[in-house]
Design an enzyme around this catalytic site. Structure first.
Site, mmCIF file in Angstrom:
data_model
loop_
_atom_site.group_PDB
_atom_site.id
_atom_site.type_symbol
_atom_site.label_atom_id
_atom_site.label_comp_id
_atom_site.label_asym_id
_atom_site.label_seq_id
_atom_site.Cartn_x
_atom_site.Cartn_y
_atom_site.Cartn_z
ATOM 1 N N GLU A 464 33.456 9.751 20.795
ATOM 2 C CA GLU A 464 33.908 8.655 19.945
ATOM 3 C C GLU A 464 34.593 9.241 18.705
ATOM 4 O OE1 GLU A 464 31.298 5.444 20.161
ATOM 5 O OE2 GLU A 464 32.555 4.164 18.928
ATOM 6 N N GLU A 739 22.121 6.678 13.610
ATOM 7 C CA GLU A 739 22.878 5.454 13.879
ATOM 8 C C GLU A 739 21.955 4.246 13.948
ATOM 9 O OE1 GLU A 739 24.892 5.439 17.655
ATOM 10 O OE2 GLU A 739 26.248 3.837 17.010
ATOM 11 N N HIS A 760 25.229 9.219 11.823
ATOM 12 C CA HIS A 760 26.059 8.059 11.493
ATOM 13 C C HIS A 760 25.767 7.737 10.030
ATOM 14 C CE1 HIS A 760 27.692 6.499 15.242
ATOM 15 N NE2 HIS A 760 27.936 5.335 14.690
HETATM 16 C C1 BGC Z 1 30.479 2.968 16.460
HETATM 17 C C2 BGC Z 1 30.099 2.247 15.207
HETATM 18 C C3 BGC Z 1 31.146 1.209 15.021
HETATM 19 C C4 BGC Z 1 30.867 0.245 16.124
HETATM 20 C C5 BGC Z 1 31.581 -1.048 16.079
HETATM 21 C C6 BGC Z 1 30.338 2.026 17.586
HETATM 22 O O1 BGC Z 1 30.631 2.559 18.806
HETATM 23 O O2 BGC Z 1 29.764 4.131 16.639
HETATM 24 O O3 BGC Z 1 29.650 2.950 14.176
HETATM 25 O O4 BGC Z 1 31.267 0.672 13.791
HETATM 26 O O5 BGC Z 1 31.034 0.844 17.388
HETATM 27 O O6 BGC Z 1 30.693 -2.009 16.218
#
Ligand code: BGC
Length: 875
Positions: A464, A739, A760
């Protein structure tokens, strides 16, 4: 006047003002003095060209010392001038001594300055993620007085001249919205170029341009050919100039690195090294001619912030065997970078593989959270004795590494972790009497370091690593305390605006730079798109840079229009659909990260009001008419009250986030406020003093409690150690912010959700409250021209301290609470004032610059009363 001196002038937000893109950069200076309550009455600037008359401002009566207008004639391309300043304090007849000189040099300011061509190596068909060597030999027949390399790439490059690296930058040119803005770098290579034969060369890899990006496995989002674009300009003693550019005379060959991907890692085959490839004399007869491609020079921009660099080397802490017998290494810190290996002597063909992960599960490397990012490096030895190796074009998020194939016993001395991130100037610290809270703060800092790698990303490890707007929106205030983010985030905001306005009809993309990964609805994304407003406003508040508001104004307005459009006539978002909303509320099950106690529509109406309000404020700063935004802010607040708040102040979806939004976004009139504040404290109690917020509620909850007078509840929430809470991860050994509140479950297993990163920064937004309210160091005017020192001690913490390098110089706050004796020490920077609010209930008062100490008797903070459970099982 020797008791006042001035630090060298700084240029815009540059750490090193070489190759800047501003023709009339703004100038800032910090005054150093122990004189109490020092104020600047006047300044004088001198700007000197290399030849010709010096420009002097004369004595300018002004207290301004931050981002002061250039005044002299604009710089032309390549032009170099020296800048110095002196100041007069209020009431002082004599000026300070002149500051030391700062040399500023412009880059190539116009597209027509470029004569380089884009050279594209022929990519070896058998290599999926190829690295290419490029070179060109040239001869200079005169001595060299100055040489500059202006360079960028489609892909990422590492350039060398005559066998020496031209800089210690990593992953240049970084990641921007390449179709609109491609950064070039300027390097001083005077010491590397010689009269006679020279070679300029570069290694070139896919990077973000052609590499794999995002969670859908796609690659080559910007193009399927990498390319180098370089212009070496050499100045000779007679003023003559030799320009060597990338052109059809360049040749390329495959590099010994046979594979390099940002997610996948690198393979380096030492047997394939090409000795002396970037030095004169090596033959390139077997090398392949390059193709010429096109590069739109109007997209080239000079950097506004620092490059990515190696900022620290963390030694290995322990080498041990996993239950299955694998060799694991612990670096003691979840970090972002890569390993530096001290490779032993071993037979040619010996292959060593290193896998990286953030956590262990059942004693083995926990790679599931990485999803499809392999984070695996391989090195093949050439049998020519020991050597040191570090990958060049990748980065990993990890605390642990698993090493296979190491010849003999692996020891901690054989490897170290090299930390990579944008080389921002550190500006903020925080400590307090609770070691876990201090560790939490360190985790926030590490989370920021790992995720400020050219782009502010959500996470640095899995497939990501994207510039998700919502994550930065909540974290920008914290980030801007810890580091000087102004230059880096201005670049990111320029990308945001370019993509929003030119590609997305005013809608802010969910992440910047944007990639079309999955068909997400083209809609205004609540709390994410608001980054267009909140981030510029934060930079204005923290760095005093009104220019960022001016530059972002069209983006800010377009965002409000898009957001209002989605809200509909009644501002209640009637069209259904979905939105991330208060993402990762602790009640969100592993497979439904968006399930939250406060529905997204409720969050949305609150955010609309708040962002519209900020745009109205920005209009006032810029001298524009902001009445339509003020009106919208009021209408959205009204709508929020009508839809979600009872006349007494109780919110319809009782939750920490809904109350925090209502209170912190100023959506309630005083009569409702007080009761809502009490209800918020009751809500927190009902939640057992566990955190009950997701990404959007988290930055607000402790402020909402503090401002509602429920300071003890805020501390209870902060000091909670059971899951979910900020400190639960600390008790689990976390060294970064996770996260999810429970990325690791209490039994040590990894949360089964696919969104489970251990790095995160969003929940780390609480650090801004630690700085402003626990330590008590906050800006009261843009750029900290006025400070607000208002520590709010609470139960469980007996001392706290924070420091911040404000644009005016260092500010420090440190307090202790000994029984009922509260002692505060502070340093207020020259040319600022501070409003001091002591926790004894006395009236606020102002102080000027200098050191101050205050001791007061206060009521000792009492912890919240926790009622006994009304029923307890018998033993
Ligand atoms: C990310 C988040 C991002 C989100 C959107 C995720 O995959 O890691 O931090 O803001 O998607 O909802």
């Amino acid at each position: 006047m020797s008791d006042v001196s001035v630090a060298p002038v700084t240029i815009e937000h540059h750490r090193e003002p070489l190759g800047i893109g501003e023709a009339a950069p703004r100038l800032s200076w910090v005054v150093r003095t122990e004189l109490p309550s020092w104020r600047q009455a006047a300044h004088e600037l001198e700007i000197a060209p290399e030849e010709g008359p010096v420009w002097a401002s004369g004595r300018v009566v002004s207290s301004e010392s931050v981002l002061v207008a250039w005044g002299a004639s604009p710089l032309t391309s390549r032009e170099r001038r020296t800048v110095r300043v002196r100041v007069w304090g209020v009431g002082a007849a004599e000026p300070s001594a002149w500051s030391d000189e700062t040399v500023v040099e412009a880059g190539l300011l116009s597209a027509s300055d470029w004569s380089a061509r884009l050279v594209q190596p022929v990519l070896p068909p058998d290599r999926e993620e190829p690295v290419l060597l490029l070179r060109r030999e040239f001869t200079l027949d005169r001595p060299v007085v100055r040489a500059r390399l202006y360079v960028t790439a489609h892909g990422v490059y590492d350039a060398q001249i005559n066998g020496t690296a031209i800089s210690d930058d990593v992953l240049a040119p970084g990641w921007t919205s390449y179709r609109h803005r491609l950064r070039y770098q300027t390097y001083d290579v005077t010491g590397l170029v010689v009269s006679g034969v020279n070679v300029v060369g570069a290694q070139l890899a896919d990077g973000w341009y052609r590499g794999r990006l995002g969670f859908t496995g796609g690659r080559a989002y910007y193009g399927d050919r990498t390319g180098l674009f370089a212009q070496l300009e050499v100045v000779h003693p007679d003023g003559g100039r030799t320009v060597v550019t990338t052109d059809e005379s360049w040749r390329s060959a495959p590099a010994p690195t046979t594979r390099a991907g940002l997610y996948g890692g690198e393979t380096f085959d030492a047997r394939r090294e090409v000795p002396g490839w970037s030095s004169p004399g090596a033959s390139d007869s077997g090398w392949t001619p390059v193709d010429l491609g096109t590069l739109e020079t109007s997209t080239l921009v000079a950097p506004t912030g620092p490059p990515v660099r190696r900022t620290e080397v963390v030694p290995a802490r322990e080498v041990f065997r996993s239950p299955s017998g694998r060799v694991l290494v612990d670096f003691g810190q979840n970090l972002v970078g890569r390993l530096r290996l001290n490779l032993p002597s071993a037979p040619a063909g010996t292959e060593i593989t290193v896998r990286h992960a953030e956590v262990l599960e059942d004693g083995e490397l926990g790679t599931r959270p990485l999803r499809t990012a392999a984070q695996t490096d391989v090195v093949v030895l050439d049998g020519n004795g020991p050597r040191t190796w570090e990958p060049r074009f990748t980065f990993h998020g990890f605390r642990y590494a698993e090493v296979t194939g190491w010849p003999g016993d692996l020891t901690v001395a054989a490897l170290a972790a090299v930390v990579l991130h944008t080389d921002l100037r550190p500006t903020g610290t925080f400590t307090c009497s609770d070691d876990d809270v201090t560790r939490l703060h360190e985790n926030v800092r590490w989370g920021m370091r790992g995720n400020f790698l050219d782009v502010p990303t959500d996470c640095p490890q899995r497939d990501e690593r994207l510039g998700w707007t919502g994550d930065l929106q909540v974290f920008a205030p914290t980030a801007s305390f810890l580091y000087d983010t102004a230059g880096m985030l201005r670049s990111w905001l320029a990308d945001l605006a370019a993509e929003q306005l030119r590609d997305h009809g005013g809608i802010v993309p969910n992440f910047v730079p944007f990639l079309d990964l999955i068909p997400l609805p083209a809609q205004a994304e609540v709390g994410w798109g608001d980054a267009a407003v909140v981030v510029p406003w934060t930079l204005y508040q923290r760095f005093g840079d009104a220019g960022v508001l001016a530059d972002q104004w069209p983006s800010m307005v377009a965002w409000i229009d898009a957001f209002e459009g989605r809200a509909g006539a009644n501002l209640d978002f009637p069209d259904g659909g979905c939105s991330f909303g208060d993402w990762l509320d602790p009640i969100a099950p592993p497979d439904r990260p968006g399930a939250a106690r406060a529905p997204w529509q409720c969050v949305a109406t609150a955010y609309l009001s708040r962002s519209a309000r900020l745009v109205a404020f920005a209009a006032a700063v810029l001298g524009y008419d902001g009445s339509r935004f003020a009106d919208l802010a009021e209408r959205a607040a009204e709508r929020f009250r009508a839809e979600y708040v009872t006349p007494t102040g109780r919110v319809a979806y009782p939750s920490q986030t809904a109350y925090a939004l209502a209170l912190e976004f100023g959506l309630l009139p005083p009569a409702q406020r007080e009761y809502a504040g009490q209800l918020l404290a009751s809500q927190v109690a009902a939640d057992g003093w566990h955190i009950g917020t997701g990404f959007l509620g988290t930055p607000l909850i402790t402020d909402a409690l503090t401002n509602a007078g429920a300071v003890a509840s805020a501390y209870e929430l902060l000091l909670q150690r059971e899951n979910p809470s900020w400190l639960y991860p600390v008790t689990m050994g976390a060294t970064t912010i996770w996260e999810r509140w429970d990325s690791m479950l209490p039994d040590g297993s990894i949360n089964p959700g696919t969104m489970t990163s251990f790095n995160h920064y969003a929940y780390g937004a609480v650090a801004d409250w630690l700085h402003r309210s626990v330590a008590g160091l906050a800006p009261a005017a843009p750029g900290y021209q006025r400070l607000r020192i208002a520590p709010r001690p609470g139960p469980g913490i007996t001392s706290a301290a924070a420091t911040h390098e404000t644009p005016y110089g260092p500010a420090t706050v440190s307090w202790t609470l000994d029984g009922t004796t509260f002692t505060l020490e502070l340093t207020v920077p020259p040319n600022t004032t501070a409003e001091v609010v002591l926790p004894d209930g006395s009236a606020p008062f102002d102080v000027g610059s200098g050191r101050h100490t205050f001791t007061r008797t206060v009521v000792a903070p009492e912890p919240v009363e926790k009622p006994q459970p009304f029923w307890q099982p018998e033993d």
